[in-house]
Design a protein around this motif. Structure first.
Motif, PDB file in Angstrom:
ATOM      1  N   PHE A  49     -57.137  -9.916 -46.243  1.00 38.56           N
ATOM      2  CA  PHE A  49     -56.821 -11.169 -46.934  1.00 38.56           C
ATOM      3  C   PHE A  49     -58.111 -11.635 -47.627  1.00 38.56           C
ATOM      4  CE2 PHE A  49     -53.878 -15.008 -45.700  1.00 38.56           C
ATOM      5  CZ  PHE A  49     -53.335 -14.994 -46.961  1.00 38.56           C
ATOM      6  N   PHE A 306     -60.698 -19.652 -43.624  1.00 38.15           N
ATOM      7  CA  PHE A 306     -60.336 -18.580 -44.545  1.00 38.15           C
ATOM      8  C   PHE A 306     -61.333 -18.545 -45.703  1.00 38.15           C
ATOM      9  CE2 PHE A 306     -56.322 -19.105 -42.280  1.00 38.15           C
ATOM     10  CZ  PHE A 306     -55.883 -17.795 -42.139  1.00 38.15           C
ATOM     11  N   ASN A 340     -58.902 -11.864 -42.813  1.00 39.17           N
ATOM     12  CA  ASN A 340     -59.442 -12.503 -44.008  1.00 39.17           C
ATOM     13  C   ASN A 340     -60.953 -12.361 -44.153  1.00 39.17           C
ATOM     14  OD1 ASN A 340     -58.922 -14.648 -46.267  1.00 39.17           O
ATOM     15  ND2 ASN A 340     -60.704 -15.402 -45.135  1.00 39.17           N
TER      16      ASN A 340
END
Length: 465
Positions: A49, A306, A340
């Motif tokens: 991610f 993230f 991520n």
């Protein structure tokens, strides 16, 4: 006569295959949900991610040590938390922003520093391949609305018109596909401060959101569409069923595309394609250790955020061992792991994240047979007392030990006596004995560099299922 019968049978098979390939999906959940998740996704197991946008410039969020909850730590929510005076972490964001940038500095002003001057898509894609990932999902547009491709629907608020003046999504797509990996896009259905969104939602959906998603699909032909930001409205308001019917029937990727379950406030773990968890949560439901009987994927960062968070320290990052164990755990439960990375505003993947990915790749290089294209063992997911997780492939059972056994271990309820047992990455013969459906393994002694384990060790029980 035999030849004629063979031709008839072959023709029937071809017709059946053709009919299946041409199935038309209606714009209803009952029809959309009947489409199987393409096999490539359930075989892939591990993806990367990428959260990258204007929030990568301030690159800041609070930490659990500041009293922040899971969702409060997300640096990609910088703009929203800065503007939301009722949010409990707003004072932390406000204090940081005013101290570093000043009270009059607006979020939109960050675009001049989102220059991406160090961005080398080939390096990123090569790193992801070395990490053992099989697919990549880039945030094409997060909730801030800034698009990483030259979207005409985000005029002067995309990476080609302002900032780096580059088609970031397109460059990475080319590089990722060249490495033989599947490419996908995260896309936020809603936008925090797009004036059309609160004032004319139907027009926002019809003239902005859906055309923009279709442009993303037709322009880059991705293998994954990963929507988010769906929770404000039901799927009917987002017209998700209509979009998915187009995606499955008419789009250039109709046969290979994979989607998640974030299409309306009622759809998670119910409608769409694969189901999603986020730091083990689906909304507020904790699904840790739960066996989900549907293709699914866990997404999370290497740290708490993230988007890249400069506030995080070493202790805020998972170790390589923890990440390998996380991958093993999710795959043994039948899922995928979407891990991520948060690049910097100038286009670098932080070295600590690179190091973690390379370590995972090194482990997968010797043990990936027990991960890729496997299934959960229906008999058991794990035996905690021996630190063992299980996966299967064909008639083989893989016993993945997150701690190397210092004595014999017994695997229960194995249907048949194994034809052979071997330790992946090691040529030493593994001694074992059987007592009914119990198989006792005597682990060989290992030299420090004589195996492909380090973080977890895999015993392959051949032809026992």
């Amino acid at each position: 006569m035999k030849q004629f019968i063979f031709i008839l049978i072959l023709t029937g098979i071809m017709q059946t295959t053709n009919v299946a390939a041409q199935k038309k999906y209606e714009a209803t959940w009952s029809s959309i949900d009947s489409r199987p998740v393409p096999q490539w996704f359930t075989d892939a197991k591990f993806g990367i991610f990428i959260h990258w946008g204007l929030y990568s410039v301030p690159a800041w969020g609070p930490l659990p040590s500041d009293g922040a909850g899971i969702y409060d730590c997300y640096a990609e929510w910088y703009w929203y938390k800065l503007m939301d005076k009722d949010n409990k972490v707003n004072p932390l964001f406000t204090a940081f922003h005013n101290r570093i940038y000043g009270e009059d500095f607006k979020y939109q002003d960050f675009v001049k520093d989102f220059n991406c001057e160090m961005f080398k898509p080939e390096d990123w894609a090569g790193l992801f391949r070395k990490a053992g990932a099989r697919y990549v999902v880039l945030t094409s547009k997060h909730h801030e609305g800034f698009a990483l491709w030259p979207s005409e629907h985000s005029w002067n608020w995309n990476a080609m018109d302002v900032g780096p003046h580059r088609d970031l999504a397109g460059e990475l797509t080319d590089a990722v596909k060249k490495e033989g990996l599947h490419m996908g896009f995260y896309y936020s259905l809603y936008e925090w401060y797009n004036p059309l969104y609160p004032n004319d939602l139907d027009k926002y959906v019809d003239e902005h959101m859906i055309p923009q998603m279709k442009d993303l699909v037709t322009r880059y032909e991705p293998d994954i569409i990963w929507p988010d930001g769906e929770w404000d409205h039901p799927s009917a308001t987002w017209k998700s069923e209509q979009f998915l019917a187009w995606l499955y029937n008419e789009s250039p990727v109709r046969e290979t595309i994979v989607v998640n379950d974030r299409w309306g406030k009622e759809t998670r773990s119910k409608h769409g394609g694969f189901y999603t968890t986020e730091y083990d949560l689906s909304h507020d439901d904790n699904l840790k250790d739960k066996r989900i009987m549907h293709p699914w994927e866990e997404c999370r960062g290497i740290g708490h955020s993230f988007g890249y968070n400069r506030n995080e320290n070493l202790e805020d990052y998972s170790t390589s061992e923890q990440l390998v164990h996380l991958l093993v755990d999710k795959v043994s439960l039948g899922g995928n792991l979407l891990l991520n990375v948060g690049p910097t505003a100038d286009g670098r993947i932080p070295v600590i994240m690179q190091q973690r990915l390379i370590d995972i790749g090194r482990w997968l290089n010797g043990n990936g047979e027990a991960i890729y294209a496997t299934k959960a063992w229906d008999v058991a997911v794990k035996q905690p007392e021996i630190h063992a997780h299980f996966t299967t492939k064909g008639k083989d059972l893989y016993v993945i030990c997150t701690k190397y056994p210092d004595k014999s271990i017994t695997i229960r309820n194995v249907p048949r006596k194994p034809a052979n047992i071997r330790l992946l990455g090691n040529n030493t013969k593994v001694k074992h004995s059987c007592n009914g459906k119990n198989v006792t393994i005597s682990p060989p002694e290992l030299s420090p560099s004589g195996n492909a384990g380090e973080y977890a060790w895999v015993f392959k029980l051949e032809n026992c299922l």
